[in-house]
Design a protein around this motif. Structure first.
Motif, short mmCIF file in Angstrom:
data_model
loop_
_atom_site.label_atom_id
_atom_site.label_comp_id
_atom_site.label_asym_id
_atom_site.label_seq_id
_atom_site.Cartn_x
_atom_site.Cartn_y
_atom_site.Cartn_z
N THR A 333 36.70 11.14 59.18
CA THR A 333 37.51 12.14 59.87
C THR A 333 36.69 13.33 60.33
O THR A 333 37.24 14.26 60.94
CB THR A 333 38.64 12.65 58.96
N ARG A 334 35.39 13.32 60.07
CA ARG A 334 34.52 14.45 60.43
C ARG A 334 33.25 13.95 61.12
O ARG A 334 32.73 12.88 60.80
CB ARG A 334 34.12 15.25 59.17
N LEU A 335 32.76 14.74 62.06
CA LEU A 335 31.54 14.37 62.79
C LEU A 335 30.34 14.22 61.86
O LEU A 335 29.49 13.36 62.08
CB LEU A 335 31.24 15.41 63.87
N ARG A 336 30.27 15.04 60.85
CA ARG A 336 29.11 14.97 59.96
C ARG A 336 29.08 13.64 59.18
O ARG A 336 28.03 13.23 58.70
CB ARG A 336 29.09 16.15 59.00
N GLU A 337 30.25 12.98 59.08
CA GLU A 337 30.30 11.69 58.38
C GLU A 337 29.71 10.56 59.22
O GLU A 337 29.48 9.47 58.69
CB GLU A 337 31.75 11.36 58.01
N VAL A 338 29.48 10.78 60.52
CA VAL A 338 28.91 9.74 61.38
C VAL A 338 27.55 10.18 61.92
O VAL A 338 27.13 9.81 63.00
CB VAL A 338 29.88 9.38 62.53
N ASN A 339 26.87 11.01 61.11
CA ASN A 339 25.49 11.43 61.39
C ASN A 339 25.32 12.30 62.62
O ASN A 339 24.25 12.33 63.24
CB ASN A 339 24.57 10.20 61.50
N ILE A 340 26.37 13.04 63.00
CA ILE A 340 26.23 14.06 64.02
C ILE A 340 25.83 15.36 63.33
O ILE A 340 26.48 15.79 62.37
CB ILE A 340 27.55 14.26 64.80
N GLN A 341 24.73 15.95 63.80
CA GLN A 341 24.25 17.20 63.20
C GLN A 341 24.94 18.40 63.85
O GLN A 341 25.35 18.34 65.02
CB GLN A 341 22.73 17.31 63.38
N ARG A 342 25.04 19.47 63.09
CA ARG A 342 25.67 20.67 63.66
C ARG A 342 24.92 21.15 64.90
O ARG A 342 25.53 21.65 65.86
CB ARG A 342 25.70 21.77 62.60
N ALA A 343 23.62 20.97 64.91
CA ALA A 343 22.82 21.39 66.06
C ALA A 343 23.13 20.58 67.31
O ALA A 343 22.80 20.99 68.43
CB ALA A 343 21.33 21.25 65.72
N ASP A 344 23.80 19.41 67.15
CA ASP A 344 24.15 18.57 68.30
C ASP A 344 25.39 19.07 69.03
O ASP A 344 25.64 18.65 70.17
CB ASP A 344 24.43 17.13 67.84
N LEU A 345 26.17 19.93 68.41
CA LEU A 345 27.47 20.30 68.97
C LEU A 345 27.34 20.98 70.32
O LEU A 345 28.15 20.75 71.23
CB LEU A 345 28.24 21.20 68.00
N GLU A 346 26.32 21.81 70.48
CA GLU A 346 26.14 22.52 71.76
C GLU A 346 25.88 21.54 72.89
O GLU A 346 26.44 21.65 73.99
CB GLU A 346 24.97 23.50 71.63
N THR A 347 25.07 20.53 72.61
CA THR A 347 24.76 19.52 73.64
C THR A 347 26.00 18.68 73.94
O THR A 347 26.28 18.37 75.11
CB THR A 347 23.62 18.61 73.17
N ILE A 348 26.73 18.30 72.92
CA ILE A 348 27.94 17.52 73.12
C ILE A 348 28.93 18.30 73.99
O ILE A 348 29.51 17.76 74.95
CB ILE A 348 28.58 17.13 71.77
#
Length: 378
Positions: A333-348
């Motif tokens: 239910t969370r992005l961090r559980e699928v290996n998305i880093q917080r630093a990726d959020l800006e690019t996403i």
């Protein structure tokens, strides 16, 4: 006009060239007959490597092609990489196939559409698609597909829409889904819910389709847990039909931010599509009170909740019900559980804004709320 009737404003519905949908346990036995009605003579079976290892299931599909069977191509990975499409095109030429029988999930069916489109454009060669889905993603009913290619060393998934590659026949046979693991089955069911819910949130009121969407939501919420607990043919078949209700006329459906974020997560970051909707949909529903206040009550009640006169409360309740449903299915239910880093959020956020500005405008058009939304689901 009598106020007791709920009549939507004038509009129109568009339908795709799917000629037949056949359903029921064991309905693959109709395949030879269906090929005959289409006047098809050479069938190439497209599937994934994991399914091709299920010898008995693939043998059942193959045997019902009869003497029209002309070969198997089973190297179609997730997210439809362009090189896999090229390899499948070569297999079609080698087999002299006039029909692509797609047995698998959304990636297999999308790959077949991409092959059909490229053969038509590049060689003037037309092939017919028959889809036998093993998940609930609904790709078999749609006129669009995504292909992932490398752009500057970065994988980018691009979506193409064209009616002429819509599968002509869809066979919903629950007996052929038994090899689909529970996480994939459940994850694709959340994708089906995403179709119905975003269709209600982002499309104008539509006769027939709105009722089917609500019925699909109710049936999936009820039957998905049973289908995962028992693997019964009946409950899996009920899920397949519910998925169809959720996505009954894709050409008349407007999808929104949940799907658009999911495209970036899948195509660029490799997150399985069976996980993306479970992460994005509850959060998107939770912020749609100002965008679609009159539709949220429909969604809340379909999910088993009780609607109110307060759109904010309906949005919060629907979001909470969805989050609980996703978590109870054992999905992230969370992005961090699928290996998305917080630093990726800006690019996403930037990629979503660049590619899907209309969806971002559902929030505020500036991207400020989009960044906050991504942060909330990280």
């Amino acid at each position: 006009m009598d106020a007791s009737y709920d009549v939507p404003p004038p509009g129109e519905l568009a339908f795709l060239p799917t000629r037949r949908v056949v359903w029921g346990p064991g309905s693959i036995a109709r395949l030879d007959e269906l090929l005959g009605t289409l006047s098809r003579s050479r069938v190439l079976l497209l599937t994934s490597r994991s399914l091709s290892e299920e010898d008995k299931l693939v043998a059942r599909v193959r045997e019902h092609c009869g003497d029209r069977y002309s070969g198997l191509f089973d190297t179609l990975p997730a997210h439809v990489p362009g090189e896999a499409v090229d390899a499948a095109m070569a297999a079609v030429r080698d087999a002299g196939a006039d029909t692509l029988l797609c047995y698998g999930g959304g990636s297999v069916i999308d790959a077949a559409k991409a092959v059909a489109a490229r053969l038509s454009d590049g060689e003037g060669r037309r092939v017919t698609l028959i889809a036998v889905p093993t998940t609930l993603s609904g790709a078999e009913f749609a006129d669009h597909f995504g292909v992932t290619d490398q752009t500057g060393g970065v994988p980018v998934k691009r979506t193409v829409t064209r009616e002429d590659v819509t599968p002509a026949v869809v066979i919903l046979d629950s007996q052929l889904t038994v090899a689909t693991p529970h996480w994939l089955w459940a994850g694709s069911a959340i994708k089906a819910l995403d179709h119905a819910i975003e269709g209600l949130l982002c499309s104008p009121a539509r006769p027939v389709l709105d009722e089917l969407a609500r019925a699909g939501i109710r049936q999936l919420v009820t039957t998905l847990p049973k289908s995962c607990a028992s693997d019964s043919e009946e409950s899996r078949q009920a899920c397949q039909l519910a998925s169809w209700y959720c996505y009954f006329a894709p050409a008349s459906l407007t999808l929104g931010l949940s799907h658009r974020i999911g495209h970036i997560l899948g195509g660029t970051y490799g997150v399985p599509h069976s996980f993306t909707s479970g992460i994005t949909l509850p959060a998107v529903v939770g912020v749609m009170a100002r965008t679609a206040p009159d539709r949220l009550a429909l969604i809340t009640t379909a999910l088993g909740g009780s609607s109110s006169a307060d759109p904010e409360a309906d949005a919060a309740q629907a979001s909470s019900l969805l989050t609980h449903f996703v978590a109870s299915a054992g999905l992230p239910t969370r992005l961090r559980e699928v290996n998305i880093q917080r630093a990726d959020l800006e690019t996403i956020a930037r990629l979503v804004q660049e590619r899907y500005p209309a969806a971002v405008r559902q929030l505020d058009g500036t991207g400020r709320r989009l960044r906050a939304l991504l942060e909330s689901i990280w």
